[in-house]
Design a protein around this motif. Structure first.
Motif, mmCIF file in Angstrom:
data_model
loop_
_atom_site.group_PDB
_atom_site.id
_atom_site.type_symbol
_atom_site.label_atom_id
_atom_site.label_comp_id
_atom_site.label_asym_id
_atom_site.label_seq_id
_atom_site.Cartn_x
_atom_site.Cartn_y
_atom_site.Cartn_z
ATOM 1 N N PHE A 133 0.792 -1.319 -0.034
ATOM 2 C CA PHE A 133 0.297 -0.136 0.083
ATOM 3 C C PHE A 133 0.888 1.133 0.146
ATOM 4 C CE2 PHE A 133 0.737 -0.199 4.619
ATOM 5 C CZ PHE A 133 0.585 1.018 5.032
ATOM 6 N N TYR A 193 1.449 5.290 1.679
ATOM 7 C CA TYR A 193 1.027 5.979 2.646
ATOM 8 C C TYR A 193 1.233 7.694 2.359
ATOM 9 C CZ TYR A 193 0.669 8.605 7.166
ATOM 10 O OH TYR A 193 0.625 9.368 8.251
ATOM 11 N N SER A 233 -3.382 4.892 2.129
ATOM 12 C CA SER A 233 -3.600 5.165 3.513
ATOM 13 C C SER A 233 -3.276 6.818 3.646
ATOM 14 C CB SER A 233 -2.924 4.501 4.560
ATOM 15 O OG SER A 233 -3.153 4.610 5.868
ATOM 16 N N GLN A 239 -3.115 10.217 6.536
ATOM 17 C CA GLN A 239 -3.376 10.583 7.993
ATOM 18 C C GLN A 239 -4.516 11.603 7.871
ATOM 19 O OE1 GLN A 239 -0.318 11.877 10.631
ATOM 20 N NE2 GLN A 239 -1.521 13.418 11.754
ATOM 21 N N LYS A 274 -9.371 0.861 -2.060
ATOM 22 C CA LYS A 274 -9.288 0.899 -0.600
ATOM 23 C C LYS A 274 -8.683 2.093 -0.066
ATOM 24 C CE LYS A 274 -9.751 -4.328 -0.114
ATOM 25 N NZ LYS A 274 -9.088 -5.528 0.000
ATOM 26 N N ILE A 275 -9.345 2.449 0.876
ATOM 27 C CA ILE A 275 -8.549 4.028 1.609
ATOM 28 C C ILE A 275 -8.837 3.698 3.006
ATOM 29 C CG2 ILE A 275 -9.030 6.232 2.022
ATOM 30 C CD1 ILE A 275 -10.483 6.295 -0.859
ATOM 31 N N ASN A 276 -7.589 4.036 3.570
ATOM 32 C CA ASN A 276 -7.581 3.916 5.002
ATOM 33 C C ASN A 276 -7.266 5.295 5.604
ATOM 34 O OD1 ASN A 276 -7.201 2.803 7.886
ATOM 35 N ND2 ASN A 276 -4.953 3.463 7.426
ATOM 36 N N SER A 325 -6.138 6.906 8.560
ATOM 37 C CA SER A 325 -5.277 6.711 9.565
ATOM 38 C C SER A 325 -5.216 7.729 10.893
ATOM 39 C CB SER A 325 -3.861 6.757 8.981
ATOM 40 O OG SER A 325 -2.822 6.361 10.258
ATOM 41 N N TYR A 335 -11.709 2.393 5.149
ATOM 42 C CA TYR A 335 -11.377 1.810 6.406
ATOM 43 C C TYR A 335 -10.789 2.878 7.428
ATOM 44 C CZ TYR A 335 -11.656 -2.829 4.210
ATOM 45 O OH TYR A 335 -12.360 -3.977 3.383
ATOM 46 N N GLY A 336 -10.422 2.477 8.459
ATOM 47 C CA GLY A 336 -9.741 3.457 9.464
ATOM 48 C C GLY A 336 -8.886 2.644 10.502
ATOM 49 N N ASP A 337 -7.796 3.328 10.863
ATOM 50 C CA ASP A 337 -6.967 2.615 11.790
ATOM 51 C C ASP A 337 -6.956 3.513 12.844
ATOM 52 O OD1 ASP A 337 -4.356 4.057 12.188
ATOM 53 O OD2 ASP A 337 -3.935 3.459 9.989
ATOM 54 N N PHE A 372 -7.902 -5.744 4.290
ATOM 55 C CA PHE A 372 -7.553 -4.317 3.494
ATOM 56 C C PHE A 372 -6.365 -4.280 2.917
ATOM 57 C CE2 PHE A 372 -5.257 -0.361 3.955
ATOM 58 C CZ PHE A 372 -6.139 0.512 3.373
#
Length: 184
Positions: free
Chosen positions: A26, A28, A58, A60, A89-91, A93, A114-116, A179
């Motif tokens: 992925f 970031y 991903s 922040q 797919k997007i995180n 963060s 998604y989220g972390d 993910f």
């Protein structure tokens, strides 16, 4: 792999090489470092490349701990991106703090988001966020990571929280596997 919106061509070449030759899973990026919201059009080549390579991205979201403006970390900036790239797919963060309800709403609204909760200890999360991550769509789309801090403490705190073990397993492991596309 990372991305620099002021060196688009070079960044895209590096990303493609990192994925195809080194197995990176992925990309970031920290949009606040560049002074741009994550839905700025300078990031769209990144989203298109990740979509093409079938790898997630991903970003922040939330305030910046560094001395730079935080408004570019507002979670809803990614709404347009999630709509434009529904297969990407997007995180989101770092919990979206202080906009945690908006972070939860983005994850709830979009199938591909998604989220972390990395960089935060589980017991320090807002009650609304804790409830979200253990129920509904949250339990299938929230991921925990250390962000380089407190691996043992963070896992211990999450395991001590009031939730079923299978939901904790999703947050600690299974959601990240899905993910990152490591499940098949």
């Amino acid at each position: 792999a990372g991305y620099n919106p002021f060196d688009i061509e070079g960044s895209l070449k590096e990303i493609e090489k990192a994925v195809k030759e080194y197995g990176f899973k992925f990309v970031y990026f920290h949009s606040m470092s560049f002074g741009l919201p994550p839905n700025d059009k300078k990031y769209y080549p990144l989203f298109a490349k990740c979509n093409e390579l079938k790898i997630p991205v991903s970003v922040q979201v939330g305030h910046s701990a560094e001395p730079m403006p935080s408004m570019n970390g507002y979670p809803w900036h990614m709404d347009e991106v999630a709509i434009t790239f529904p297969n990407l797919k997007i995180n989101l963060s770092h919990t979206g703090f202080p906009w945690v309800t908006d972070w939860c709403d983005m994850i709830w609204k979009h199938q591909n988001v998604y989220g972390d909760i990395s960089a935060y200890m589980p017991k320090s999360l807002e009650p609304y966020q804790i409830q979200f991550m253990f129920s509904g769509k949250g339990r299938d789309k929230v991921m925990w990571g250390t962000n380089g801090i407190g691996l043992a403490r963070g896992k211990k705190e999450l395991m001590e929280m009031d939730a079923k073990d299978d939901v904790k397993a999703k947050i600690l492991r299974e959601n990240a596997i899905r993910f990152l596309g490591l499940d098949g």
